[in-house]
Design an enzyme around this catalytic site. Structure first.
Site, mmCIF file in Angstrom:
data_model
loop_
_atom_site.group_PDB
_atom_site.id
_atom_site.type_symbol
_atom_site.label_atom_id
_atom_site.label_comp_id
_atom_site.label_asym_id
_atom_site.label_seq_id
_atom_site.Cartn_x
_atom_site.Cartn_y
_atom_site.Cartn_z
ATOM 1 N N LYS A 7 -3.520 3.425 -2.740
ATOM 2 C CA LYS A 7 -4.620 4.312 -3.092
ATOM 3 C C LYS A 7 -4.311 5.696 -2.549
ATOM 4 C CE LYS A 7 -7.602 1.166 -1.384
ATOM 5 N NZ LYS A 7 -8.866 0.677 -0.830
ATOM 6 N N MET A 63 -8.382 9.169 8.878
ATOM 7 C CA MET A 63 -8.905 9.553 7.556
ATOM 8 C C MET A 63 -9.824 10.775 7.640
ATOM 9 S SD MET A 63 -9.925 5.733 6.193
ATOM 10 C CE MET A 63 -10.916 5.337 7.629
ATOM 11 N N ASP A 95 0.815 -1.216 0.000
ATOM 12 C CA ASP A 95 0.000 0.000 0.000
ATOM 13 C C ASP A 95 0.844 1.260 0.000
ATOM 14 O OD1 ASP A 95 -2.664 -0.497 2.389
ATOM 15 O OD2 ASP A 95 -2.480 -1.132 0.315
HETATM 16 N N1 SAH Z 1 -4.607 0.360 9.163
HETATM 17 C C1 SAH Z 1 -4.077 1.679 9.458
HETATM 18 C C2 SAH Z 1 -5.096 2.760 9.209
HETATM 19 C C3 SAH Z 1 -5.614 2.837 7.793
HETATM 20 S S1 SAH Z 1 -6.668 4.211 7.531
HETATM 21 C C4 SAH Z 1 -3.559 1.721 10.897
HETATM 22 O O1 SAH Z 1 -3.822 0.800 11.681
HETATM 23 O O2 SAH Z 1 -2.847 2.670 11.223
HETATM 24 C C5 SAH Z 1 -5.534 5.442 7.012
HETATM 25 C C6 SAH Z 1 -5.470 6.555 8.032
HETATM 26 O O3 SAH Z 1 -4.580 6.216 9.098
HETATM 27 C C7 SAH Z 1 -4.930 7.858 7.501
HETATM 28 O O4 SAH Z 1 -5.923 8.604 6.828
HETATM 29 C C8 SAH Z 1 -4.511 8.547 8.772
HETATM 30 O O5 SAH Z 1 -5.617 9.088 9.475
HETATM 31 C C9 SAH Z 1 -3.982 7.383 9.599
HETATM 32 N N2 SAH Z 1 -2.516 7.255 9.515
HETATM 33 C C10 SAH Z 1 -1.831 6.188 9.061
HETATM 34 N N3 SAH Z 1 -0.508 6.389 9.176
HETATM 35 C C11 SAH Z 1 -0.356 7.611 9.731
HETATM 36 C C12 SAH Z 1 0.767 8.401 10.111
HETATM 37 N N4 SAH Z 1 2.015 7.961 9.948
HETATM 38 N N5 SAH Z 1 0.549 9.628 10.653
HETATM 39 C C13 SAH Z 1 -0.712 10.087 10.827
HETATM 40 N N6 SAH Z 1 -1.808 9.394 10.493
HETATM 41 C C14 SAH Z 1 -1.641 8.178 9.964
#
Ligand code: SAH
Length: 244
Positions: A56, A170, A34
Protein backbone atom coordinates in the site's frame (compact mmCIF):
# COMPACT_ATOMS: atom_id res chain seq x y z
CA UNK A 1 -2.05 -28.95 6.65
CA UNK A 2 -1.11 -25.50 5.49
CA UNK A 3 0.24 -22.79 7.74
CA UNK A 4 0.54 -19.03 7.40
CA UNK A 5 3.66 -17.44 8.88
CA UNK A 6 2.99 -13.82 9.81
CA UNK A 7 6.60 -12.76 9.47
CA UNK A 8 8.42 -9.56 10.39
CA UNK A 9 10.85 -8.47 7.67
CA UNK A 10 12.70 -5.94 9.85
CA UNK A 11 13.13 -2.25 9.06
CA UNK A 12 15.06 -2.33 5.78
CA UNK A 13 18.61 -3.61 6.27
CA UNK A 14 18.23 -7.22 5.09
CA UNK A 15 20.69 -8.43 7.71
CA UNK A 16 18.21 -7.44 10.41
CA UNK A 17 16.02 -10.36 9.42
CA UNK A 18 15.77 -13.06 12.12
CA UNK A 19 17.08 -16.58 11.53
CA UNK A 20 13.56 -17.90 11.98
CA UNK A 21 12.16 -15.54 9.36
CA UNK A 22 14.94 -16.55 6.97
CA UNK A 23 14.14 -20.23 7.49
CA UNK A 24 10.42 -19.87 6.70
CA UNK A 25 11.18 -17.61 3.70
CA UNK A 26 13.57 -20.23 2.29
CA UNK A 27 10.87 -22.86 2.73
CA UNK A 28 7.90 -20.80 1.45
CA UNK A 29 5.68 -21.90 -1.45
CA UNK A 30 4.23 -18.39 -1.65
CA UNK A 31 5.27 -15.05 -0.16
CA UNK A 32 2.66 -12.32 0.20
CA UNK A 33 4.58 -9.10 0.81
CA UNK A 34 4.25 -5.39 1.52
CA UNK A 35 5.86 -2.26 0.20
CA UNK A 36 7.86 -1.90 3.42
CA UNK A 37 9.52 -5.29 3.25
CA UNK A 38 12.90 -5.01 1.51
CA UNK A 39 12.45 -6.85 -1.84
CA UNK A 40 16.04 -8.19 -1.58
CA UNK A 41 14.69 -10.60 1.02
CA UNK A 42 12.73 -12.33 -1.75
CA UNK A 43 16.03 -13.46 -3.29
CA UNK A 44 16.27 -15.91 -0.40
CA UNK A 45 13.16 -17.79 -1.54
CA UNK A 46 13.33 -21.10 -3.38
CA UNK A 47 13.24 -21.12 -7.17
CA UNK A 48 9.56 -21.95 -7.72
CA UNK A 49 8.22 -19.75 -4.92
CA UNK A 50 5.28 -17.55 -5.95
CA UNK A 51 5.37 -13.83 -5.03
CA UNK A 52 2.23 -11.80 -4.39
CA UNK A 53 2.53 -8.04 -3.86
CA UNK A 54 -0.18 -6.46 -1.72
CA UNK A 55 1.64 -3.25 -0.80
CA UNK A 56 0.00 0.00 0.00
CA UNK A 57 1.22 3.49 -0.74
CA UNK A 58 -0.27 6.56 0.86
CA UNK A 59 -3.23 7.72 -1.21
CA UNK A 60 -2.78 4.78 -3.55
CA UNK A 61 -4.26 1.79 -1.85
CA UNK A 62 -3.37 -1.17 -3.97
CA UNK A 63 -5.53 -3.55 -1.93
CA UNK A 64 -7.84 -2.85 1.01
CA UNK A 65 -7.25 -4.94 4.14
CA UNK A 66 -10.22 -7.28 3.64
CA UNK A 67 -8.93 -8.09 0.16
CA UNK A 68 -5.45 -8.75 1.57
CA UNK A 69 -7.08 -11.13 4.07
CA UNK A 70 -8.87 -12.86 1.22
CA UNK A 71 -5.61 -13.21 -0.75
CA UNK A 72 -3.93 -14.82 2.28
CA UNK A 73 -6.86 -17.19 2.71
CA UNK A 74 -6.99 -18.22 -0.96
CA UNK A 75 -3.27 -18.95 -0.88
CA UNK A 76 -3.66 -21.01 2.28
CA UNK A 77 -5.99 -23.31 0.34
CA UNK A 78 -3.57 -23.64 -2.58
CA UNK A 79 -0.24 -23.92 -0.77
CA UNK A 80 1.27 -25.49 2.31
CA UNK A 81 3.82 -22.90 3.48
CA UNK A 82 2.55 -19.35 3.20
CA UNK A 83 4.70 -16.44 4.32
CA UNK A 84 2.93 -13.16 4.95
CA UNK A 85 5.93 -10.82 5.02
CA UNK A 86 5.46 -7.46 6.69
CA UNK A 87 7.82 -4.55 7.33
CA UNK A 88 9.32 -4.29 10.81
CA UNK A 89 7.30 -6.29 13.32
CA UNK A 90 3.92 -7.66 12.19
CA UNK A 91 2.13 -6.57 15.37
CA UNK A 92 3.45 -2.99 15.50
CA UNK A 93 1.02 -0.96 13.36
CA UNK A 94 1.25 -3.67 10.76
CA UNK A 95 -2.34 -4.89 11.07
CA UNK A 96 -0.80 -8.30 11.74
CA UNK A 97 -3.23 -8.73 14.63
CA UNK A 98 -6.16 -8.26 12.27
CA UNK A 99 -4.74 -10.80 9.84
CA UNK A 100 -4.14 -13.29 12.67
CA UNK A 101 -7.73 -12.85 13.93
CA UNK A 102 -9.05 -13.37 10.43
CA UNK A 103 -7.04 -16.61 10.06
CA UNK A 104 -8.22 -17.77 13.48
CA UNK A 105 -11.84 -17.24 12.44
CA UNK A 106 -11.23 -19.09 9.18
CA UNK A 107 -9.63 -21.98 11.06
CA UNK A 108 -6.28 -21.55 9.29
CA UNK A 109 -3.17 -22.44 11.30
CA UNK A 110 -0.73 -19.58 11.73
CA UNK A 111 2.51 -18.67 13.45
CA UNK A 112 3.80 -15.20 14.29
CA UNK A 113 7.48 -14.45 13.70
CA UNK A 114 8.29 -11.12 15.34
CA UNK A 115 10.55 -8.74 13.47
CA UNK A 116 12.81 -5.89 14.48
CA UNK A 117 10.49 -2.91 14.54
CA UNK A 118 11.49 0.35 12.90
CA UNK A 119 10.34 2.13 16.07
CA UNK A 120 13.55 1.11 17.86
CA UNK A 121 16.00 0.14 15.14
CA UNK A 122 15.63 3.23 12.96
CA UNK A 123 16.47 5.58 15.84
CA UNK A 124 19.36 3.23 16.74
CA UNK A 125 20.82 3.54 13.22
CA UNK A 126 20.57 7.32 13.64
CA UNK A 127 22.55 7.13 16.90
CA UNK A 128 19.50 7.73 19.10
CA UNK A 129 18.83 5.29 21.95
CA UNK A 130 15.11 5.32 22.75
CA UNK A 131 15.82 5.11 26.48
CA UNK A 132 18.87 6.42 28.33
CA UNK A 133 19.60 6.42 32.05
CA UNK A 134 19.09 9.88 33.48
CA UNK A 135 17.53 11.23 30.28
CA UNK A 136 14.52 9.13 29.32
CA UNK A 137 13.18 6.26 31.43
CA UNK A 138 10.55 5.16 28.91
CA UNK A 139 9.39 5.47 25.33
CA UNK A 140 6.08 5.43 23.56
CA UNK A 141 5.33 4.37 20.04
CA UNK A 142 2.41 6.34 18.66
CA UNK A 143 0.56 6.51 15.36
CA UNK A 144 1.11 9.83 13.65
CA UNK A 145 -1.41 8.92 11.02
CA UNK A 146 -4.36 10.32 12.92
CA UNK A 147 -4.72 14.03 12.44
CA UNK A 148 -4.09 15.52 15.92
CA UNK A 149 -7.19 17.67 15.62
CA UNK A 150 -9.44 14.75 14.77
CA UNK A 151 -12.54 14.82 16.94
CA UNK A 152 -12.44 11.20 18.06
CA UNK A 153 -8.67 10.80 18.23
CA UNK A 154 -7.58 7.95 20.48
CA UNK A 155 -4.38 9.82 21.31
CA UNK A 156 -4.35 11.48 24.72
CA UNK A 157 -1.98 14.38 24.09
CA UNK A 158 -1.81 15.28 27.77
CA UNK A 159 0.10 12.00 28.29
CA UNK A 160 3.02 13.43 26.36
CA UNK A 161 3.81 16.02 29.04
CA UNK A 162 6.19 13.51 30.69
CA UNK A 163 9.85 13.55 29.82
CA UNK A 164 9.98 10.38 27.82
CA UNK A 165 10.83 9.53 24.25
CA UNK A 166 7.97 9.59 21.76
CA UNK A 167 8.31 7.80 18.44
CA UNK A 168 5.66 8.63 15.86
CA UNK A 169 5.21 6.18 13.03
CA UNK A 170 3.30 7.13 9.87
CA UNK A 171 3.45 10.79 10.88
CA UNK A 172 5.54 12.55 8.24
CA UNK A 173 2.55 14.23 6.60
CA UNK A 174 1.28 15.36 10.02
CA UNK A 175 4.65 16.64 11.28
CA UNK A 176 3.54 20.25 11.54
CA UNK A 177 0.32 19.40 13.40
CA UNK A 178 2.15 17.03 15.76
CA UNK A 179 4.77 19.70 16.58
CA UNK A 180 2.11 22.35 17.17
CA UNK A 181 0.14 20.01 19.40
CA UNK A 182 3.20 19.21 21.53
CA UNK A 183 3.96 22.92 21.93
CA UNK A 184 0.32 23.52 22.88
CA UNK A 185 0.53 21.03 25.79
CA UNK A 186 3.55 22.86 27.18
CA UNK A 187 6.67 21.41 25.52
CA UNK A 188 9.31 24.00 24.78
CA UNK A 189 9.78 25.15 21.19
CA UNK A 190 13.43 24.09 21.55
CA UNK A 191 12.48 20.52 22.47
CA UNK A 192 14.60 18.18 20.28
CA UNK A 193 13.09 16.30 17.33
CA UNK A 194 14.62 14.03 14.71
CA UNK A 195 13.03 12.82 11.51
CA UNK A 196 14.59 9.72 9.99
CA UNK A 197 13.76 8.66 6.47
CA UNK A 198 14.41 5.20 5.01
CA UNK A 199 16.28 4.24 8.15
CA UNK A 200 18.77 1.32 8.22
CA UNK A 201 19.09 1.43 4.42
CA UNK A 202 21.68 3.02 2.14
CA UNK A 203 19.15 5.82 1.57
CA UNK A 204 18.88 6.75 5.24
CA UNK A 205 18.50 10.49 5.87
CA UNK A 206 18.36 12.11 9.29
CA UNK A 207 17.26 15.64 10.06
CA UNK A 208 17.60 17.04 13.58
CA UNK A 209 15.85 20.15 14.83
CA UNK A 210 13.32 21.24 17.39
CA UNK A 211 9.54 21.47 17.63
CA UNK A 212 9.58 24.92 16.07
CA UNK A 213 11.82 24.36 13.04
CA UNK A 214 11.56 20.63 12.26
CA UNK A 215 8.72 20.97 9.73
CA UNK A 216 10.71 23.24 7.44
CA UNK A 217 13.97 21.33 7.98
CA UNK A 218 12.39 17.97 7.13
CA UNK A 219 10.23 19.04 4.20
CA UNK A 220 12.24 17.16 1.56
CA UNK A 221 12.36 13.85 3.39
CA UNK A 222 10.69 10.88 1.75
CA UNK A 223 8.63 8.11 3.29
CA UNK A 224 8.86 5.80 5.05
CA UNK A 225 9.99 8.11 7.81
CA UNK A 226 9.52 8.28 11.55
CA UNK A 227 9.69 11.09 14.09
CA UNK A 228 11.59 10.89 17.39
CA UNK A 229 10.79 13.50 20.01
CA UNK A 230 12.81 13.77 23.22
CA UNK A 231 16.06 14.74 24.91
CA UNK A 232 17.63 11.46 23.70
CA UNK A 233 17.84 13.03 20.23
CA UNK A 234 20.79 15.12 21.47
CA UNK A 235 22.84 11.94 21.99
CA UNK A 236 23.09 11.59 18.22
CA UNK A 237 25.83 14.22 18.21
CA UNK A 238 28.15 11.69 19.84
CA UNK A 239 26.51 8.37 18.98
CA UNK A 240 26.03 8.78 15.23
CA UNK A 241 27.72 5.70 13.80
CA UNK A 242 25.92 4.68 10.60
CA UNK A 243 26.84 6.29 7.31
CA UNK A 244 24.33 5.55 4.57
N1 SAH B 1 5.27 -2.83 11.40
C1 SAH B 1 6.19 -1.76 11.10
C2 SAH B 1 5.51 -0.41 11.11
C3 SAH B 1 4.38 -0.27 10.12
S1 SAH B 1 3.74 1.36 10.06
C4 SAH B 1 7.36 -1.79 12.09
O1 SAH B 1 7.31 -2.51 13.09
O2 SAH B 1 8.36 -1.12 11.82
C5 SAH B 1 4.72 2.09 8.81
C6 SAH B 1 5.58 3.19 9.39
O3 SAH B 1 6.77 2.64 9.97
C7 SAH B 1 6.09 4.19 8.38
O4 SAH B 1 5.12 5.18 8.09
C8 SAH B 1 7.26 4.78 9.12
O5 SAH B 1 6.85 5.72 10.10
C9 SAH B 1 7.82 3.57 9.85
N2 SAH B 1 8.94 2.94 9.13
C10 SAH B 1 8.99 1.68 8.68
N3 SAH B 1 10.19 1.42 8.12
C11 SAH B 1 10.91 2.56 8.24
C12 SAH B 1 12.23 2.94 7.86
N4 SAH B 1 13.06 2.10 7.25
N5 SAH B 1 12.65 4.21 8.14
C13 SAH B 1 11.82 5.08 8.76
N6 SAH B 1 10.57 4.78 9.14
C14 SAH B 1 10.13 3.54 8.90
Amino acid sequence: MSKVYLTGAGPGDVELLTLKALRVIQNADVIIYDRLANPDILKEAKENCVFVYVGKEKGLHILPQDEINAVIYENSIKYENIVRLKGGDPFVFGRGGEEALYLYKKGVKFEVIPGITSAISVPAYAGIPVTHRGISPSFRVVTGHEAPDKEFSQIVWEDFKRDETIVFLMGLHNLEKISEKLISIGKSKEYPVAVISRGTTTEQKVVVGNLENITSLAQDLKSPALIVVGEVVRLREELQWFCA
